[in-house]
Write a protein that holds these residues in place. Structure first.
Motif, PDB file in Angstrom:
ATOM      1  N   TYR A   1      -0.866   4.615   6.599  1.00  0.00           N
ATOM      2  CA  TYR A   1      -0.677   4.888   5.170  1.00  0.00           C
ATOM      3  C   TYR A   1       0.627   4.208   4.747  1.00  0.00           C
ATOM      4  CZ  TYR A   1      -4.418   8.305   5.537  1.00  0.00           C
ATOM      5  OH  TYR A   1      -5.637   8.898   5.740  1.00  0.00           O
ATOM      6  N   TYR A   2       0.524   3.347   3.717  1.00  0.00           N
ATOM      7  CA  TYR A   2       1.680   2.551   3.353  1.00  0.00           C
ATOM      8  C   TYR A   2       2.210   2.840   1.948  1.00  0.00           C
ATOM      9  CZ  TYR A   2      -2.208  -0.208   1.424  1.00  0.00           C
ATOM     10  OH  TYR A   2      -3.361  -0.611   0.785  1.00  0.00           O
ATOM     11  N   GLU A   3       1.624   3.867   1.291  1.00  0.00           N
ATOM     12  CA  GLU A   3       2.138   4.245  -0.033  1.00  0.00           C
ATOM     13  C   GLU A   3       2.126   5.761  -0.140  1.00  0.00           C
ATOM     14  OE1 GLU A   3       0.766   3.581  -4.599  1.00  0.00           O
ATOM     15  OE2 GLU A   3       0.951   1.767  -3.376  1.00  0.00           O
TER      16      GLU A   3
ATOM     17  N   VAL B  34      10.408   2.129  16.894  1.00  0.00           N
ATOM     18  CA  VAL B  34       9.977   3.505  16.636  1.00  0.00           C
ATOM     19  C   VAL B  34       9.634   4.154  17.975  1.00  0.00           C
ATOM     20  CG1 VAL B  34       9.111   2.979  14.329  1.00  0.00           C
ATOM     21  CG2 VAL B  34       7.551   2.862  16.286  1.00  0.00           C
ATOM     22  N   PRO B  35       9.773   5.480  18.084  1.00  0.00           N
ATOM     23  CA  PRO B  35       9.529   6.156  19.362  1.00  0.00           C
ATOM     24  C   PRO B  35       8.069   6.025  19.806  1.00  0.00           C
ATOM     25  CG  PRO B  35      10.740   7.579  17.845  1.00  0.00           C
ATOM     26  CD  PRO B  35      10.265   6.407  17.052  1.00  0.00           C
TER      27      PRO B  35
ATOM     28  N   TYR C 194      -0.286   7.043  10.895  1.00  0.00           N
ATOM     29  CA  TYR C 194       1.014   6.367  10.855  1.00  0.00           C
ATOM     30  C   TYR C 194       1.408   6.210   9.395  1.00  0.00           C
ATOM     31  CZ  TYR C 194       4.710   3.020  12.020  1.00  0.00           C
ATOM     32  OH  TYR C 194       5.925   2.398  12.191  1.00  0.00           O
ATOM     33  N   GLN C 195       2.516   6.826   9.024  1.00  0.00           N
ATOM     34  CA  GLN C 195       3.010   6.749   7.657  1.00  0.00           C
ATOM     35  C   GLN C 195       4.266   5.882   7.632  1.00  0.00           C
ATOM     36  OE1 GLN C 195       3.514  11.009   7.143  1.00  0.00           O
ATOM     37  NE2 GLN C 195       1.663  11.121   5.864  1.00  0.00           N
ATOM     38  N   THR C 196       4.201   4.783   6.918  1.00  0.00           N
ATOM     39  CA  THR C 196       5.306   3.823   6.944  1.00  0.00           C
ATOM     40  C   THR C 196       6.602   4.408   6.377  1.00  0.00           C
ATOM     41  OG1 THR C 196       4.618   2.893   4.818  1.00  0.00           O
ATOM     42  CG2 THR C 196       3.743   1.870   6.814  1.00  0.00           C
TER      43      THR C 196
ATOM     44  N   GLU D  90       8.014   6.807   9.092  1.00  0.00           N
ATOM     45  CA  GLU D  90       8.514   6.059  10.247  1.00  0.00           C
ATOM     46  C   GLU D  90       9.635   5.098   9.862  1.00  0.00           C
ATOM     47  OE1 GLU D  90       7.448   6.680  13.201  1.00  0.00           O
ATOM     48  OE2 GLU D  90       5.522   7.697  12.905  1.00  0.00           O
ATOM     49  N   ARG D  91       9.702   4.802   8.534  1.00  0.00           N
ATOM     50  CA  ARG D  91      10.684   3.827   8.025  1.00  0.00           C
ATOM     51  C   ARG D  91      10.506   2.459   8.678  1.00  0.00           C
ATOM     52  NH1 ARG D  91      16.351   7.318   7.646  1.00  0.00           N
ATOM     53  NH2 ARG D  91      15.539   8.981   6.283  1.00  0.00           N
TER      54      ARG D  91
END
Length: 284
Positions: free
Chosen positions: A60-62, A80-81, A88-90, A93-94
Motif C-alpha cells: 500500500y503506497y497511499e 527495513v527489518p 507492506y505500507q510504505t 515502513e518509511r
C-alpha cells in the motif's frame, strides 16, 4: 576431527549443489506459492537483518486508500527489518521497494509493460526487472530498468554470452539476472555461483549426507577388505613358514638317518675286516 567432518560435509554440499544446478526449475509461478526468486534472494540475504525480501504481498503506497496498492511478484527493500508481514505500507515502513521483479502472465503482462513502470518510477523503485518465461507477452523475455539522476527509468544494458545467455546486472543486489533458454537464474559474480533456495540447499544437504554416508560405508568396506587381505596374507605366510619348518625338519631327519646309516655301514665293514684278521686300528 569434528571440524574436519563439518568441512568435508560443507564441501560435499557445495559439490552437490553445483552438480544439481541444471536439474532444478527456476522462476515458475504458482497461485499458492511465491516464485522461486523470493526464496533464493531471501536465502542469499539471510544474514543481513535489514534486507527484506518478499513477493505476491500487497504494497500500500497511499495512506487512507485501500485501492492504492500493488503486489509485485518479487521485491527487495534495503534498510527495513527482516520479519514476516501480512501487508507492506510504505508510509509505515518509511521506505519503498528498491528492486522489483515482475513475471509476465496473460493477465498481468500489459500492466507490467505500461502501468507498472510509471507507478514504480513514481514510487522511486530504483531497479525494475521484467521476465517473460514463455517469450509470448513481452518484446524482450528479460528487461531491466534503473532510475537515472532525474528519476526516470533507463534500460539496463544487456550482455550476451557466447552460449546465448542474456545477463542483466543489478547494481543494488550485487547480482546478475541470467536468462538461459527462457529460464531465469540469479548469479552471484563474487562467488561465481548461482543462488539456491532453502529447499534446494536442504536437498543438496541431504544428498551430500547420503553421499558422505556411502563414502563412509565404502571406506569401511575397503578397510574390511584390506583387513581380510592382510589376514589372508598373514595366514599364507604362516602356512609357508610352517611348510618351510616342516621341510627343514624333514631334511634334518633325513640327514640324521643318512649319517646313522653311514655309521652302521662303517661299523659292519670294520667287523668284517676284523673277522678277516685285519685290524683297522693298527693300520697307520
Amino acid at each position: 576431527m569434528r571440524h574436519n567432518k563439518h568441512l568435508f560435509l560443507k564441501n560435499q554440499i557445495l559439490t552437490t549443489l553445483k552438480r544439481m544446478e541444471n536439474r532444478w526449475p527456476t522462476l515458475t509461478l504458482n497461485v499458492n506459492h511465491s516464485p522461486m526468486p523470493v526464496e533464493a534472494l531471501d536465502y542469499h540475504f539471510q544474514n543481513q537483518p535489514n534486507v527484506y525480501v518478499s513477493g505476491d504481498l500487497l504494497i500500500y503506497y497511499e495512506k487512507g486508500s485501500s485501492k492504492k496498492s500493488v503486489a509485485p511478484d518479487v521485491f527487495v527493500v534495503f534498510g527495513v527489518p527482516k520479519y514476516d508481514r501480512k501487508i507492506y505500507q510504505t508510509w509505515a515502513e518509511r521506505k519503498t521497494p528498491d528492486v522489483v521483479i515482475e513475471i509476465a502472465s496473460p493477465s498481468t503482462y500489459k500492466k507490467d509493460e505500461k502501468e507498472k513502470p510509471e507507478l514504480y518510477q513514481r514510487l522511486s523503485v530504483q531497479e525494475y526487472f521484467q521476465y517473460d518465461p514463455t517469450g509470448d507477452y513481452l518484446p524482450q523475455p528479460l528487461r531491466g530498468r534503473t532510475l537515472d539522476d532525474k528519476g526516470r527509468y533507463q534500460d539496463i544494458p544487456t550482455e550476451t554470452l557466447k552460449d546465448g545467455t542474456k545477463i542483466l546486472t543489478s547494481r543494488l543486489l550485487g547480482l546478475e539476472l541470467r536468462l538461459e533458454k527462457y529460464k531465469l537464474r540469479v548469479f552471484d559474480p563474487l562467488t561465481e555461483e548461482y543462488l539456491f533456495t532453502y529447499s534446494e540447499e536442504a536437498d543438496a544437504r541431504r544428498q551430500a549426507q547420503k553421499e558422505a554416508m556411502h563414502e563412509r560405508k565404502r571406506k569401511e568396506w575397503a578397510q574390511r577388505d584390506a583387513l581380510l587381505e592382510r589376514q589372508r596374507a598373514d595366514k599364507e605366510l604362516q602356512q609357508l613358514a610352517q611348510r618351510e619348518a616342516l621341510l627343514e625338519r624333514q631334511r634334518a631327519e633325513q640327514a640324521q638317518l643318512k649319517a646313522e646309516q653311514e655309521r652302521q655301514r662303517a661299523n659292519k665293514l670294520a667287523e668284517q675286516l676284523r673277522a678277516l684278521g685285519i685290524n683297522l686300528d693298527a693300520i697307520d
